[in-house]
Design a protein around this motif. Structure first.
Motif, PDB file in Angstrom:
ATOM      1  N   MET A  70       0.899  -1.197   0.060  1.00 33.80           N
ATOM      2  CA  MET A  70       0.197  -0.145   0.015  1.00 33.80           C
ATOM      3  C   MET A  70       0.872   1.011  -0.055  1.00 33.80           C
ATOM      4  O   MET A  70       0.553   2.343  -0.584  1.00 33.80           O
ATOM      5  N   ARG A  71       1.907   1.299   0.715  1.00 33.93           N
ATOM      6  CA  ARG A  71       2.966   2.310   0.679  1.00 33.93           C
ATOM      7  C   ARG A  71       3.608   2.569  -0.516  1.00 33.93           C
ATOM      8  O   ARG A  71       3.718   3.715  -0.906  1.00 33.93           O
ATOM      9  N   GLN A  72       3.976   1.436  -1.223  1.00 33.31           N
ATOM     10  CA  GLN A  72       4.585   1.461  -2.455  1.00 33.31           C
ATOM     11  C   GLN A  72       3.681   2.041  -3.791  1.00 33.31           C
ATOM     12  O   GLN A  72       4.165   2.549  -4.724  1.00 33.31           O
ATOM     13  N   SER A  73       2.607   1.619  -3.596  1.00 35.64           N
ATOM     14  CA  SER A  73       1.785   1.930  -4.885  1.00 35.64           C
ATOM     15  C   SER A  73       1.243   3.343  -4.734  1.00 35.64           C
ATOM     16  O   SER A  73       1.286   4.156  -3.730  1.00 35.64           O
ATOM     17  N   GLY A  74       0.936   3.778  -5.879  1.00 34.92           N
ATOM     18  CA  GLY A  74       0.537   5.473  -5.900  1.00 34.92           C
ATOM     19  C   GLY A  74      -0.868   5.715  -5.896  1.00 34.92           C
ATOM     20  O   GLY A  74      -1.091   6.728  -5.905  1.00 34.92           O
ATOM     21  N   GLY A  75      -1.669   4.617  -5.541  1.00 36.74           N
ATOM     22  CA  GLY A  75      -3.030   4.749  -5.537  1.00 36.74           C
ATOM     23  C   GLY A  75      -3.803   5.257  -4.095  1.00 36.74           C
ATOM     24  O   GLY A  75      -3.067   4.880  -3.078  1.00 36.74           O
ATOM     25  N   LYS A  76      -4.812   5.362  -4.262  1.00 38.59           N
ATOM     26  CA  LYS A  76      -5.748   5.603  -3.317  1.00 38.59           C
ATOM     27  C   LYS A  76      -6.077   4.003  -2.392  1.00 38.59           C
ATOM     28  O   LYS A  76      -6.016   3.248  -3.310  1.00 38.59           O
ATOM     29  N   LYS A  77      -5.912   4.502  -1.241  1.00 35.37           N
ATOM     30  CA  LYS A  77      -5.650   2.962  -0.439  1.00 35.37           C
ATOM     31  C   LYS A  77      -7.319   2.530   0.018  1.00 35.37           C
ATOM     32  O   LYS A  77      -7.907   3.344   0.845  1.00 35.37           O
ATOM     33  N   VAL A  78      -7.608   1.170  -0.308  1.00 34.73           N
ATOM     34  CA  VAL A  78      -8.648   0.713   0.314  1.00 34.73           C
ATOM     35  C   VAL A  78      -8.277  -0.569   1.002  1.00 34.73           C
ATOM     36  O   VAL A  78      -7.483  -1.322   0.324  1.00 34.73           O
ATOM     37  N   VAL A  79      -9.034  -0.866   1.953  1.00 35.39           N
ATOM     38  CA  VAL A  79      -8.743  -2.118   2.719  1.00 35.39           C
ATOM     39  C   VAL A  79     -10.067  -2.818   3.019  1.00 35.39           C
ATOM     40  O   VAL A  79     -11.005  -2.102   3.414  1.00 35.39           O
ATOM     41  N   SER A  80     -10.275  -4.039   2.558  1.00 37.97           N
ATOM     42  CA  SER A  80     -11.317  -4.699   2.808  1.00 37.97           C
ATOM     43  C   SER A  80     -11.273  -5.552   4.643  1.00 37.97           C
ATOM     44  O   SER A  80     -10.382  -6.060   4.629  1.00 37.97           O
ATOM     45  N   ALA A  81     -12.107  -5.219   5.220  1.00 40.81           N
ATOM     46  CA  ALA A  81     -12.107  -5.753   6.520  1.00 40.81           C
ATOM     47  C   ALA A  81     -12.856  -6.874   6.942  1.00 40.81           C
ATOM     48  O   ALA A  81     -14.070  -7.082   6.829  1.00 40.81           O
ATOM     49  N   HIS A  82     -12.068  -8.237   6.652  1.00 45.14           N
ATOM     50  CA  HIS A  82     -12.554  -9.436   6.688  1.00 45.14           C
ATOM     51  C   HIS A  82     -12.514  -9.989   8.023  1.00 45.14           C
ATOM     52  O   HIS A  82     -12.968 -10.853   8.428  1.00 45.14           O
ATOM     53  N   VAL A  83     -11.654  -9.377   8.921  1.00 46.85           N
ATOM     54  CA  VAL A  83     -11.214  -9.770  10.546  1.00 46.85           C
ATOM     55  C   VAL A  83     -11.412  -8.645  11.369  1.00 46.85           C
ATOM     56  O   VAL A  83     -11.289  -7.438  10.988  1.00 46.85           O
ATOM     57  N   VAL A  84     -11.993  -8.919  12.362  1.00 47.40           N
ATOM     58  CA  VAL A  84     -11.950  -8.058  13.629  1.00 47.40           C
ATOM     59  C   VAL A  84     -11.356  -8.753  14.895  1.00 47.40           C
ATOM     60  O   VAL A  84     -10.990  -9.963  14.738  1.00 47.40           O
TER      61      VAL A  84
END
Length: 341
Positions: A70-84
């Motif tokens: 995520m830090r290396q990519s130039g894009g907006k950051k999206v995370v799917s929350a599969h775990v809590v």
């Protein structure tokens, strides 16, 4: 596929399950979502890349590899929350002791995103409880339901392939063999219903670090004669067990979503679930809800003997499959992507 504008979105999809442990729902969700996006003509998608010209970097897992990408990519950051944090209890050894650390880590990870996609309303509420402040939207997990389509001919073929008699009544369950899934309830059902065939699709993919690994292995190694544990099998082989079955049962005490429910429903199976709030906004209207451990036997027996009830629950399961088909999920996901850029 429809487009919101003329620009082809460049998406980097990230999942550590590509090169680590598979045989669990997060990997299935990642595969299904990635394949659905590949089918579109408005998306340029790559897996586990970090392209500087990417519009979106979408992490499906929450390890340090995902954070690095995520830090290396130039894009907006999206995370799917599969775990809590609660997902680890009954899954991994020492999870109760490590829960404060898991809570802090997940809060830190999810707060690095521009958008968090919770896989259910329950998951969103849990994220808010642990202090996730970034925008949270709900995107239910979806699958390509056509891959699980069933028919009398397919059912007969699947049973022949798996060595199951055509006149057997078969109950299937699916998921990791772990305390949280309450596979012991499934085991006890088989003991109480010796004239019914039971199959649990799944194993212990996390091995020695899995919660109560020894007890789970002993249970798998010493089942009743009418219960089979498949162990971890390729995702493409799972559909055969759904097609061969008559009823799907998941006794789990906690689920962020429960993708296996959609898989079973897509194969036309009536679904029996534990009566927990996790399913309030997803599967409650389409499943038989068991209020206690013993009620699972009662409900399966009713489905077995009451043809009208069985047909009714099959029709309700069809609604689950249609609601959570991947084509609709991909369209919604692209809308989220475009809202960020």
């Amino acid at each position: 596929m429809s487009k919101k504008d003329d620009k082809k979105l460049i998406v980097d999809m990230i999942s550590e399950s590509e090169f680590t442990v598979q045989g669990h729902g997060v990997h299935t969700a990642f595969v299904e979502m990635t394949n659905a996006l590949k089918d579109r003509n408005d998306i340029d998608i790559a897996v586990n890349k970090a392209r500087l010209d990417a519009d979106i970097v979408h992490a499906q897992t929450t390890g340090l590899y995902s954070m690095k990408k995520m830090r290396q990519s130039g894009g907006k950051k999206v995370v799917s929350a599969h775990v809590v944090p609660a997902s680890f209890i009954g899954s991994i050894k020492g999870a109760k002791l490590l829960e404060p650390l898991a809570r802090a880590y997940l809060r830190w990870f999810y707060n690095k995103a521009d958008l968090v996609l919770a896989v259910s309303d329950y998951t969103k509420n849990e994220l808010e409880k642990i202090g996730v402040k970034k925008p949270i939207s709900i995107l239910y997990n979806t699958i390509d339901t056509a891959k699980y389509a069933n028919s009398p001919a397919k059912k007969k073929s699947a049973r022949q392939k798996l060595g199951i008699s055509n006149d057997a009544f078969v109950v299937v369950g699916s998921g990791q063999v772990q305390p949280r899934k309450r596979v012991d309830v499934f085991f006890n059902m088989a003991e109480k219903m010796p004239d019914v065939e039971f199959v649990w699709v799944g194993g212990v993919p996390f091995g020695v670090i899995a919660a109560e690994n020894g007890a789970m292995q002993r249970m798998m190694n010493n089942p009743p004669k009418n219960l089979k544990f498949t162990g971890v099998i390729p995702l493409d082989d799972v559909a055969d067990y759904y097609r061969a079955a008559d009823v799907f049962v998941l006794p789990s005490e906690q689920e962020t979503f429960g993708l296996v429910v959609v898989e079973a429903a897509a194969a036309g199976l009536p679904v029996v679930l534990r009566d927990i709030s996790d399913y309030d906004t997803t599967f409650r209207d389409g499943a038989v809800m068991a209020s206690s451990d013993s009620d699972f036997v009662t409900q399966v027996d009713k489905l077995r003997r009451n043809k009208k009830f069985y047909s009714q629950q099959c029709r309700l399961a069809e609604k689950i499959a249609k609601r959570f088909d991947s084509s609709a999920g991909a369209e919604r996901l692209v809308e989220f992507y475009r809202s960020l850029i």
